[in-house]
Design an enzyme around this catalytic site. Sequence first.
Site, PDB file in Angstrom:
ATOM      1  N   GLY A 138       0.829  -1.207   0.000  1.00  0.00           N
ATOM      2  CA  GLY A 138       0.000   0.000   0.000  1.00  0.00           C
ATOM      3  C   GLY A 138       0.856   1.247   0.000  1.00  0.00           C
ATOM      4  N   PHE A 139       1.651   1.394   1.042  1.00  0.00           N
ATOM      5  CA  PHE A 139       2.589   2.516   1.194  1.00  0.00           C
ATOM      6  C   PHE A 139       1.902   3.876   1.203  1.00  0.00           C
ATOM      7  CE2 PHE A 139       4.476  -0.890  -1.506  1.00  0.00           C
ATOM      8  CZ  PHE A 139       5.175  -1.521  -0.502  1.00  0.00           C
TER       9      PHE A 139
ATOM     10  N   GLY B 224       6.693   1.773  16.327  1.00  0.00           N
ATOM     11  CA  GLY B 224       6.291   1.664  14.920  1.00  0.00           C
ATOM     12  C   GLY B 224       7.498   1.721  14.009  1.00  0.00           C
TER      13      GLY B 224
ATOM     14  N   THR C 296      10.309  -9.640  11.232  1.00  0.00           N
ATOM     15  CA  THR C 296       9.489  -8.790  10.369  1.00  0.00           C
ATOM     16  C   THR C 296       9.904  -7.318  10.490  1.00  0.00           C
ATOM     17  OG1 THR C 296       7.797  -8.742  12.098  1.00  0.00           O
ATOM     18  CG2 THR C 296       7.509 -10.340  10.340  1.00  0.00           C
TER      19      THR C 296
ATOM     20  N   ASN D 127       8.916  -7.958  16.695  1.00  0.00           N
ATOM     21  CA  ASN D 127       9.314  -9.184  16.004  1.00  0.00           C
ATOM     22  C   ASN D 127      10.582  -8.885  15.208  1.00  0.00           C
ATOM     23  OD1 ASN D 127       9.667 -11.282  14.131  1.00  0.00           O
ATOM     24  ND2 ASN D 127       7.469 -11.644  13.914  1.00  0.00           N
TER      25      ASN D 127
ATOM     26  N   GLN E  26      10.879  -4.696   7.534  1.00  0.00           N
ATOM     27  CA  GLN E  26      10.322  -3.354   7.378  1.00  0.00           C
ATOM     28  C   GLN E  26      11.436  -2.329   7.198  1.00  0.00           C
ATOM     29  OE1 GLN E  26       7.360  -2.843   6.449  1.00  0.00           O
ATOM     30  NE2 GLN E  26       6.182  -2.151   8.182  1.00  0.00           N
TER      31      GLN E  26
ATOM     32  N   GLU F 267       7.739   3.314   8.549  1.00  0.00           N
ATOM     33  CA  GLU F 267       8.128   4.421   7.681  1.00  0.00           C
ATOM     34  C   GLU F 267       9.527   4.957   7.939  1.00  0.00           C
ATOM     35  OE1 GLU F 267       4.328   6.794   6.669  1.00  0.00           O
ATOM     36  OE2 GLU F 267       3.899   5.670   8.470  1.00  0.00           O
TER      37      GLU F 267
END
Lengths: 770, 176
Positions: free
Chosen positions: A275-276, A734, A667, A664, A671, A737
Amino acid sequence: MPILQDALQAVMKKAIALAPDSFIPGGKPDPLIRHKHGLIGASVNRIDGPLKVSGQATFAAEFPMQNMVYAALKYSTIARGRIVDIDTSAAESALGVVLVMTYRNAPRLKPMPPFMSQPKAAGGDDVPIMQDDQIHWNGQPVALVLAGTQEEADHAQSLIRVTYEAGADGVTSLAKAKANGSEPGLFQGEPLKLEIKDAEAMLAAAPHKVDVRYTTPRHNHNPIELHAATLYWEGDRLRIHDTVQAVAHEAWTLAHVFDIPEEHVRVTSPYVGGGFGSKTLWQHQVLAAAASRLAGRPVRVMLSREGVFRIVGGRTITEQRVAIGAQEDGSFDALIHTGTVAMTPHNNMPEPFILPARSAYASKSFLLDVETVKMNMTANTFMRAPGEAVGTFGLECAIDELAHAMGMDPIELRLKNEPEKDPTTGLPFSQRGVDQAWKDGRERFGWDKRKAPGALRDGDWLVGMGCATGTYPYYRMPGGAARLTLSREGRATVGIAAHEMGMGTSTAQTQIAAERLGLPMEAITFNYADTDLPGIVLAGGSQQTAAIGAAVIAAHHKLVEELLKLAGNDSPLAGLKPDEVGGLDGGLCALEDESRCESYASILSRAQQDKVTVEAEAPMPLELQHWSMHSHSALFCEVRVNTVTGEVRVSRFLGSFDCGRIINAKTAASQFRGGIIMGLGLALMEESQFDERTGRIMNPSLAEYHVPVHLDVPEIDVMWTDEPDPHTPMGARGVGEIGITGVGAAVANAIFNATGKRVRDLPITLDRLL
Amino acid sequence: MQFFVNGGEVDIDFDPRTSLLDLLRERLHLFGPKKGCNQGACGACTVLVDGVRINSCLALAVQYQGREIVTVEGLGVPGALHPLQAAFVEHDGFQCGYCTPGQICSAIGMVSELKQGVPSHVSADVAAESFPLDHDELRERMSGNLCRCGAYNGIVDAIQETFGEAKAESEKSEAA
Ligand code: FES
Ligand code: FES
């Protein structure tokens, strides 16, 4: 009245800033932060992995339906004006055609409320959708065909003939847009303008300074999955299988467009093929739903790759000025970051490139300003780290330029300007470990072997190193809510209308729920991306980990309350409050005395209940106004530049991150790498080429819009401090990004170190180095 | 018209303009092959035909009658994954998973090209009888498979682990 409201808001803001920590969400650390050796931070394989690698994960265009027809769109070829005539006769009589829809026969639709205009608004733009003869941008849909197969629909679409009359008020050149005047951008309700003392005067007086201009072009997200939806109506209820990062927002907005109750729109989106920022609501879903209603048939719409460039907005163009004035020791007297971005008359997304400069460095004075101008083009939108991705390019290159001019190490210059509190708001940092990230990264990368610009040569190749800081804030948006069900067998289900686009949300949240409840991962079912579930959770702003985390904390608190009530006085837990117990080994235990436990099975059997279900809302995200909350990275890049061809190869890259607790390891590393790789694209190749004469994107394909491919990408090394943020759910901030931020500058700075050439305009293609 | 897909036989009639990708997806409901561009630029639609990798979006389905077509669904299923599929999971060789079936089919086709001595842009000796699965050969030969999520490092590791020298070595030592 707005003045009163503003004043009230200012008072509230001040009150939240000054309130004791304990009044604020995150004021009392999440007990999970103390769990050191459990599932939090473990390297866990994706739970949806086996489905994805075997082609069994069902994406939006993969729901077969009885009687379904396929949609094809026709796009305008002028940027502004009107449709004089539209001849659909040949298309209507073409084989397999079920419907040709234009503004003449489309049902009445309200425009989409655009993003950020209302809490659940999700529209990319607010142009009337096929309601009149007006054209607002080159690529606007002017007709839609439904046919029995995609081939038939595509062919029929090609038979439609449209005659246009160009309007005199079209703006397709940036120069003309600027001549029409600019306005300060408005972002999250606040102007993107900030002045602290007289920065221009302090710049002029500073003994060392840089004052330079940078530009970044338009970008498109280009997730590999094309934008697509499969949808149908049952009376006035709309069911849509979409690929979207905002299910609740989409349902609300579609309900508004079709003038039906919000509950009559059900959106699900279990898998999103990337999506981004692009997988929101654009005209294709609305048009497909309108056509489905007219034709009385289920509809599949899948944009062509060209269609994605025509109607799905990307990141807009920026022109930036960065000026820094410094003392002899490198400390900043003035930090100026100003410039212009293009938007359209029908959206509000002023690419906020000044965000990094607001909190990254201490300075005695600031001047920050994003001016917006209007052009007729596809409405620009959020793309991975909107603001920061391109803002760090200007800021972090300028710091490198200043360091070079002063003969200082660029890392030292950055550390010299480490602020003690937020330099523009004065708020304390919730946690900040960028200095540690620099220290760790510097050593691992071998930064101290860096030579003077142009000094290292290997055959035809010049070799250089560069670095940059990346930064992205912690966000948590209002609206989080979750449902939690615990059964007597010790199984739990978490339900929240959040999203999985490959970030690893479902896996990370399964780990977190298991750890919180004291259950194995196999006992957890994580349900998401369905408007039947609670919560308004945008997959944006890297906020999902926190937003889901806070909602689940609230639901868990309620669940524990219920369980303690059911446990009653016969339980070893009798007398304990919800805050005094935690999940462990399939039951609840006293936090201070782990021998005082009762299993969920025992509590529920005694109460003769099969299960307990609770639902709760997350508290308002007041923490954002109480602390300054930001993640950082220290980025290191090595490039090789060919002296004959100007070709740039990135040979090594290291990202050293300070992003709070990592949930995690596997993952999260993906990212970080994924963000860095998109940053390599931004640095070296990505540009949606816009023809300023016609307003048309000239390279609307993956053959001509270049993204990094296998051979462009070296092994990318990532590391992190893993220092928990004491004021966020799980201590996490988070990671979606932050990866892309700073990369453009790290590459450009490495190219400067290799060649002595400073390129200030992205992308740095080989012609710029010859 | 008769097709052999994933070991089974199908008889089906369709519009002769249909691409192999659309036949597989829209008519046979095999959604493993993905559509990312429909013009040969992304590799998401890669399938194997008689062991050779092709972009199924650029192939007219009628031309593939009677040939052995394998999609990612034919390689393995959850619970009984192909070793390469399992390695993708282990090395996190994907995020969204949309390019993944194409990457997996492409890698299998690529490895047999190496063995058969098909040279690439980075091959030093184009006349060599076969080529090693080294980092550059692998990445050059997989460059037609785009991954916007940027899972390239994991993909490379998964392919190396499944087909690379290291794998061959460890099998040897296990046997010994
Ligand atoms: S869909 Fe076939 S190459 Fe992109
Ligand atoms: S995993 Fe998303 S495109 Fe490759």
